[in-house]
Design a protein around this motif. Structure first.
Motif, mmCIF file in Angstrom:
data_model
loop_
_atom_site.group_PDB
_atom_site.id
_atom_site.type_symbol
_atom_site.label_atom_id
_atom_site.label_comp_id
_atom_site.label_asym_id
_atom_site.label_seq_id
_atom_site.Cartn_x
_atom_site.Cartn_y
_atom_site.Cartn_z
ATOM 1 N N TYR A 37 0.837 -1.205 0.000
ATOM 2 C CA TYR A 37 0.000 0.000 0.000
ATOM 3 C C TYR A 37 0.867 1.249 0.000
ATOM 4 O O TYR A 37 1.699 1.443 0.890
ATOM 5 N N HIS B 33 0.589 9.533 2.585
ATOM 6 C CA HIS B 33 1.717 9.814 3.468
ATOM 7 C C HIS B 33 2.832 8.809 3.213
ATOM 8 O O HIS B 33 2.593 7.693 2.768
ATOM 9 N N ALA B 34 4.042 9.233 3.579
ATOM 10 C CA ALA B 34 5.204 8.418 3.217
ATOM 11 C C ALA B 34 5.361 7.182 4.102
ATOM 12 O O ALA B 34 6.002 6.213 3.702
ATOM 13 N N HIS B 35 4.791 7.207 5.322
ATOM 14 C CA HIS B 35 4.952 6.092 6.280
ATOM 15 C C HIS B 35 6.428 5.857 6.614
ATOM 16 O O HIS B 35 6.849 4.721 6.826
ATOM 17 N N LEU B 36 7.194 6.929 6.631
ATOM 18 C CA LEU B 36 8.630 6.809 6.900
ATOM 19 C C LEU B 36 8.981 7.522 8.198
ATOM 20 O O LEU B 36 8.231 8.382 8.667
ATOM 21 N N TYR B 37 10.152 7.184 8.745
ATOM 22 C CA TYR B 37 10.639 7.840 9.965
ATOM 23 C C TYR B 37 11.647 8.914 9.576
ATOM 24 O O TYR B 37 12.681 8.612 8.972
ATOM 25 N N ASP B 38 11.341 10.150 9.939
ATOM 26 C CA ASP B 38 12.157 11.286 9.516
ATOM 27 C C ASP B 38 13.594 11.220 10.012
ATOM 28 O O ASP B 38 14.498 11.707 9.336
ATOM 29 N N ASP B 39 13.815 10.660 11.200
ATOM 30 C CA ASP B 39 15.163 10.667 11.785
ATOM 31 C C ASP B 39 16.013 9.478 11.348
ATOM 32 O O ASP B 39 17.162 9.368 11.767
ATOM 33 N N LEU B 40 15.448 8.607 10.548
ATOM 34 C CA LEU B 40 16.231 7.510 9.980
ATOM 35 C C LEU B 40 16.564 7.838 8.524
ATOM 36 O O LEU B 40 15.836 8.596 7.873
ATOM 37 N N ALA C 244 11.922 -1.976 7.191
ATOM 38 C CA ALA C 244 10.751 -2.617 6.568
ATOM 39 C C ALA C 244 11.098 -4.021 6.091
ATOM 40 O O ALA C 244 10.299 -4.949 6.223
ATOM 41 N N VAL D 82 15.439 10.991 6.155
ATOM 42 C CA VAL D 82 14.232 11.202 5.356
ATOM 43 C C VAL D 82 13.779 12.662 5.383
ATOM 44 O O VAL D 82 13.310 13.185 4.372
ATOM 45 N N ARG E 206 11.025 10.974 -1.268
ATOM 46 C CA ARG E 206 10.276 10.214 -0.240
ATOM 47 C C ARG E 206 9.307 9.241 -0.902
ATOM 48 O O ARG E 206 9.140 8.106 -0.469
ATOM 49 N N ILE F 298 9.496 0.432 -0.607
ATOM 50 C CA ILE F 298 9.036 -0.372 0.532
ATOM 51 C C ILE F 298 7.738 -1.111 0.187
ATOM 52 O O ILE F 298 7.580 -2.291 0.504
#
Lengths: 221, 236
Positions: free
Chosen positions: B76, B80-87, B96, B125, B133, B140
């Motif tokens: 899916y 939204h990106a479904h990502l972690y900004d600090d990684l 993932a 990110v 992004r 993913i």
């Protein structure tokens, strides 16, 4: 489930290490509140010693709230929580991972805070074992309840204000038992046979079990 | 397969008596104005929402009750990106990969196929552009080679090259017997890459319509395709 939990905890702690919220915000917050309490109560050494268990746990719980909020704000960014669901992780694993990372952060704060109450307030450590074990189970309790309600509050628009309203009343028994156990730990050598510690163990494990069972519905619905 | 489905957000019906099918080996597009229900339909199929009335099944499983099982087969890509900004981008992809137990392919090669350089992969990110992004999220969503790929505005924020990559990806997915459902405002572009489509209008689904590129080529793009098995595992 354990593997999922380890991945979640590792990810959360890596994000924490990168963002340094604990180091740059939480520890200074603890130091400031500790000193403010000292100003408010006065410099009478005996008074500071008497209130130190209560002060310790009130500050520890407030810090835990910040750690819980932080833990779920990183899932709210970019709706990362939906990503976790899409990956098909075990809800119980996500819950355990979150509890583990919050637990670890709280323990770091509590060590720092403990040094503060010992050196600033002059708190004595008669039963170190009781203090450490009761701190562990009290932290487990607040981390479990906080993770459950953190996920619930994160789904609302009023998450910042709702979380303390949910967590603090629910953890009141833990706060009471932890404070009493610490009072026993600094005034006597009762050790880990302390009845308040037994209560903390029961609360900690019950909250953990409830969280593991119900986290899936909280996360999805 | 979605039948007579009504989805409510609060007291407001977002989808009204919707019927929808998608079959193996096809790309199905959804188009329509903002707020018409495209994202809601995709989220319903992905198991993020439930029906107030009617039914929604994916691979024969109930989209809500069996949502965790369904997600093993679904990729899916949402708004939204479904990502972690600090990684970093790579850390997000590796995370993932580990939690989904993906072992088939090197996920970084998928990211590179989507135009992400190693330099980009090493950036956090929050330092990436919206298009970068999107590419990370796409890597993913596709790393598990899901049987059903749900794409919500996959062309948004991408440059022309990126849009072409998305179109190519959709075609390759369908060609390998998988199913793609795509919601997009780039109507002409998705029609060119799709088999069938539906118009969403104020919560009502109109269609299916045959994509212009398929109109005079095959019999596959019919309301009830013969021989093609449905995403829910049944055939009409």
């Amino acid at each position: 489930m354990i593997r999922d939990a380890l991945e979640i905890a590792k990810k959360d702690l890596l994000i924490e290490a990168r963002s340094r919220v604990l180091l740059n915000q939480l520890l200074p917050f603890v130091a400031v509140v500790l000193i403010l309490f000292g100003f408010a109560v006065g410099t009478q050494n005996s008074t500071l010693v008497d209130i130190s268990p209560g002060v310790f746990w009130v500050i520890a719980f407030l810090s835990a709230l910040l750690a819980i909020q932080r833990s779920f704000s990183i899932e709210a960014e970019n709706q990362a929580k939906d990503g976790l669901l899409a990956y098909g992780l075990e809800p119980g694993g996500i819950f355990l991972g979150k509890v583990a990372s919050i637990f670890f952060e709280c323990i770091v704060v509590e060590v720092f805070l403990g040094l503060g109450v010992v050196f600033i307030y002059g708190m004595r450590l008669n039963s170190v074992a009781l203090l450490i074990v009761s701190a562990g189970f009290a932290t487990l309790g607040v981390a479990s309840v906080g993770t459950l309600f953190g996920a619930l509050a994160a789904a609302t628009k009023v998450r910042e204000t709702l979380l303390p309203l949910l967590v603090l009343p629910s953890t009141a028994p833990v706060l009471l038992a932890a404070t009493k156990a610490w009072e026993d730990g600094i005034t006597s050598r009762v050790g880990i046979g302390d009845p308040w510690l037994g209560l903390l163990v029961v609360f900690g494990l019950i909250y953990l079990a409830i969280g593991m069972v119900s986290f899936g519905s909280v996360l999805e619905d | 397969m979605v039948r007579d489905a009504v989805v409510m957000l609060g007291h407001y019906p977002v989808l009204i008596s919707v019927d929808f099918d998608a079959f193996e080996g096809e790309v199905v597009y959804l188009y329509g104005p903002n707020g018409s229900g495209k994202t809601t339909l995709l989220r319903l199929i992905a198991g993020y929402l439930s029906v107030a009335k009617g039914e929604a099944k994916v691979f024969g499983l109930d989209a809500k009750a069996d949502r965790r099982a369904i997600r093993q087969y679904v990729g899916y890509l949402g708004h939204h990106a479904h990502l972690y900004d600090d990684l970093t981008a790579e850390e997000n992809i590796r995370f993932a990969q580990r939690v989904t137990r993906t072992t088939e392919d090197d996920p970084l090669s998928i990211a590179k196929d989507l135009g992400l350089s190693q330099k980009t992969m090493n950036l956090k990110v929050h330092k990436l552009s919206a298009g970068q992004r999107k590419r990370v999220s796409m890597a993913i969503a596709t790393m598990r080679r899901p049987q059903l790929l749900l794409l919500d505005e996959p062309h948004a924020a991408l440059d022309e090259q990126g849009k072409d990559l998305v179109d190519d990806l959709m075609r390759r997915y369908a060609a390998s017997g998988r199913t793609v459902i795509v919601a997009s405002h780039e109507v002409e572009r998705v029609k060119a890459a799709s088999d069938r489509g539906y118009l969403c209008d104020r919560g009502i689904l109109i269609g299916p319509e045959i994509a212009p590129s398929r109109a005079n080529t095959t019999t596959k793009a019919t309301v009830q395709p013969s021989g093609a098995s449905q995403v829910d595992g049944h055939s009409d």
